[in-house]
Design a protein around this motif. Structure first.
Motif, PDB file in Angstrom:
ATOM      1  N   ALA A 363      10.577 -26.384 -39.810  1.00 23.32           N
ATOM      2  CA  ALA A 363      11.044 -25.155 -38.828  1.00 23.32           C
ATOM      3  C   ALA A 363      10.371 -25.532 -37.215  1.00 23.32           C
ATOM      4  CB  ALA A 363      10.041 -23.734 -39.053  1.00 23.32           C
ATOM      5  N   GLY A 364       9.632 -26.746 -37.253  1.00 25.10           N
ATOM      6  CA  GLY A 364       8.987 -27.046 -35.879  1.00 25.10           C
ATOM      7  C   GLY A 364       8.437 -26.081 -35.094  1.00 25.10           C
ATOM      8  N   GLY A 432      -6.840 -35.883 -35.600  1.00 26.12           N
ATOM      9  CA  GLY A 432      -5.386 -35.754 -35.738  1.00 26.12           C
ATOM     10  C   GLY A 432      -4.522 -35.187 -34.697  1.00 26.12           C
ATOM     11  N   LEU A 433      -5.153 -34.506 -33.900  1.00 24.26           N
ATOM     12  CA  LEU A 433      -4.533 -33.811 -32.654  1.00 24.26           C
ATOM     13  C   LEU A 433      -4.740 -35.301 -31.573  1.00 24.26           C
ATOM     14  CD1 LEU A 433      -5.633 -30.392 -31.894  1.00 24.26           C
ATOM     15  CD2 LEU A 433      -3.499 -31.042 -33.266  1.00 24.26           C
ATOM     16  N   THR A 437       1.283 -39.213 -31.888  1.00 22.34           N
ATOM     17  CA  THR A 437       2.034 -39.794 -30.766  1.00 22.34           C
ATOM     18  C   THR A 437       3.162 -39.025 -30.662  1.00 22.34           C
ATOM     19  OG1 THR A 437       3.133 -40.959 -32.699  1.00 22.34           O
ATOM     20  CG2 THR A 437       1.478 -42.319 -31.520  1.00 22.34           C
ATOM     21  N   ALA A 438       3.303 -37.676 -30.765  1.00 20.33           N
ATOM     22  CA  ALA A 438       4.092 -36.820 -30.657  1.00 20.33           C
ATOM     23  C   ALA A 438       4.314 -36.455 -29.037  1.00 20.33           C
ATOM     24  CB  ALA A 438       4.211 -35.531 -31.307  1.00 20.33           C
ATOM     25  N   PHE A 445       0.260 -30.413 -32.436  1.00 22.49           N
ATOM     26  CA  PHE A 445      -0.416 -29.674 -33.537  1.00 22.49           C
ATOM     27  C   PHE A 445       0.336 -29.794 -35.129  1.00 22.49           C
ATOM     28  CE2 PHE A 445      -2.551 -28.004 -29.873  1.00 22.49           C
ATOM     29  CZ  PHE A 445      -3.854 -27.480 -30.358  1.00 22.49           C
ATOM     30  N   ILE A 446       1.597 -29.675 -35.185  1.00 20.71           N
ATOM     31  CA  ILE A 446       2.067 -29.937 -36.384  1.00 20.71           C
ATOM     32  C   ILE A 446       1.848 -31.124 -37.294  1.00 20.71           C
ATOM     33  CG2 ILE A 446       4.441 -30.342 -37.527  1.00 20.71           C
ATOM     34  CD1 ILE A 446       5.499 -27.871 -35.742  1.00 20.71           C
ATOM     35  N   GLU A 447       1.668 -32.164 -36.344  1.00 21.50           N
ATOM     36  CA  GLU A 447       1.284 -33.250 -36.857  1.00 21.50           C
ATOM     37  C   GLU A 447      -0.059 -33.462 -37.515  1.00 21.50           C
ATOM     38  OE1 GLU A 447       1.189 -37.989 -35.261  1.00 21.50           O
ATOM     39  OE2 GLU A 447       2.966 -36.958 -34.857  1.00 21.50           O
TER      40      GLU A 447
END
Length: 489
Positions: A363-364, A432-433, A437-438, A445-447
């Protein structure tokens, strides 16, 4: 058991209300702060590590003080310790609400935890004094129902109170609401809760408390602060020293027990394979579970820009499934399939976590609460399957003479693992945040959320494996005795 006059009728009902209110506040404050963290971060200009400590300081203080609080009540009077704990809890809630900086809020939350450790052990002891064995089932069922409601409604109630912004207090309302409730509970307790002490004068292992506190702090502090400091050498040295202190703690506890003392943790309990496996399972289970409670609200509010009320209400599917499956697992599943329920529960949570991962990735940034419904419902169902019957199986092969010590260690473990969960999972999430590399905030945040959730799902699988070393069945007597307490937990 030495007691004063035991109340009956209306007086006993009012005493019960006082005990229930204290328990409700304690359980609520363990989770209510999570949903308000983004607002607290902005208001107090807090760093990510400080947000973790606002949650962990409470559970760590509660864990360290629980067994000592119980013994102090046995020695000096359960009512006395209950009232002292309740007064300090109420005053520390005032300090939390008045916090001018992150350090003041963290210290006040720790004081809340120590106050809870003084009052909560006295609740069940007082119920045993106030009610004859034939009458206890109803009171214990009510206690468990209230505990279940408080445990799962914290984020929702926290969101409602913060969003209401009463008197312009914002997030501070979640602490100030304890003031009138605490005052009322103190007045009722002073007049109606009976005093009682244990017939045997227990000893206090204060040196054990200090060593345990130093060891845990030496591990948790660098674990939460290290990321923002760039992981300098002192963080690794401090954690290594903490581990050595905990090894020393175990040796001291063994020596105390060997010489006929009353250690904080009777090491001999771990000679029982089922008990040792149960403690390991609890760590593997509650570390990712408490971490999930922290990162999901940060993900929804900071990553997806959910308003606080929307973020709180998003957790309704989780909150609804917990009591339903808790009742089902304690009353039926534990009797029908035995320990398999404790193997299935973590696996159901792991599946729920994986569903959430794939959902948010698909859903992104347009993730809605409806997208998250299935994953949250599965996670809540698995949580309910474990929390109700786990104590029955972990404690089932403990000798009767050691039941009290084992129960205290069982409860301490759940709190310690909660503090560790906030520190470990929170650090993994923020790492992780930072390592993402997004290019958009929601994608970052999703990554970070997804990578952390994969690790937490793995932890749940390990918890299911550990559960396979528990007794295949708990006795019918244990299940029957526990059922009134756990069926609505």
């Amino acid at each position: 058991m030495k007691t004063h006059a035991v109340p009956t009728g209306r007086a006993r009902s009012i005493a019960l209300i006082s005990l229930f209110l204290a328990s409700f506040m304690e359980l609520l404050d363990a989770t209510i702060v999570n949903v308000a963290l983004p607002q607290i971060e902005t208001s107090l200009d807090a760093q990510n590590a400080e947000l973790q400590w606002m949650v962990a300081s409470y559970t760590l203080a509660l864990a360290i003080g629980l067994i000592t609080g119980s013994r102090l009540g046995d020695i000096y009077g359960r009512k006395k310790l209950f009232v002292i704990g309740l007064v300090v809890f109420t005053l520390s809630s005032v300090l939390c609400g008045m916090a001018m900086n992150p350090e003041m809020l963290i210290a006040s939350r720790a004081l809340q935890g120590f106050a809870s450790a003084a009052m909560i052990p006295q609740v069940l002891s007082s119920l045993q004094v106030m009610y004859k064995p034939a009458e206890r089932a109803g009171a214990m069922a009510g206690f468990s129902a209230l505990a279940g409601v408080a445990a799962v409604s914290g984020p929702i109630l926290g969101a409602i109170l913060t969003d209401a912004n009463l008197f312009g207090w914002g997030w501070r309302t979640i602490f100030f609401v304890n003031i009138p409730v605490g005052i009322f509970a103190v007045i009722c307790a002073l007049k109606f809760v009976p005093e009682s002490v244990a017939p045997k004068r227990h000893k206090l292992d204060l040196s054990g408390v200090v060593v345990l506190a130093v060891g845990m702090f030496a591990i948790l502090y660098p674990l939460t602060m290290g990321r923002e400091e760039g992981w300098p050498l002192w963080t690794y040295l401090c954690m290594a020293a903490g581990l050595l202190v905990l090894v020393g703690f175990v040796l001291l506890q063994h020596r105390e027990e060997k010489h006929g003392g009353e250690p904080l943790v009777p090491v001999s309990l771990f000679k029982s394979r089922s008990f040792a496996a149960g403690i390991v399972m609890m760590f593997l289970f509650f570390i990712p579970m408490n971490g999930f409670f922290l990162i999901q609200t940060l993900f929804l509010q900071l990553g997806l820009d959910y308003p606080i009320l929307r973020a709180g209400l998003t957790m309704i599917p989780f909150s609804l499934m917990v009591p339903i499956l808790a009742g089902l697992s304690a009353a039926i599943l534990a009797k029908k399939i035995g320990r398999v329920v404790l193997q299935l529960g973590p696996l159901v949570i792991a599946i729920g976590f994986v569903v959430l991962i794939f959902t948010v990735q698909a859903a992104g940034g347009g993730v809605t609460p409806w997208h998250l419904l299935a994953g949250l419902a599965l996670s809540g169902a698995g949580f309910g399957m474990v929390v109700a019957p786990v104590g029955i199986f972990v404690l089932s092969e403990v000798p009767v003479k050691s039941a009290g010590a084992a129960s205290g260690l069982f409860n301490t473990t759940s709190q310690l693992s909660g503090a560790l969960g906030v520190a470990i999972v929170g650090t993994l999430f923020f790492n992780g945040l930072e390592g993402s590399t997004a290019h958009s905030k929601s994608a970052v945040f999703i990554e970070g959320f997804s990578s952390t959730m994969w690790l937490m799902a793995g932890g749940m699988v390990l918890a299911a494996v550990a559960a396979s070393f528990l007794p295949r069945w708990a006795s019918e007597a244990e299940l029957s005795a526990a059922e009134p307490v756990l069926e609505t937990a």
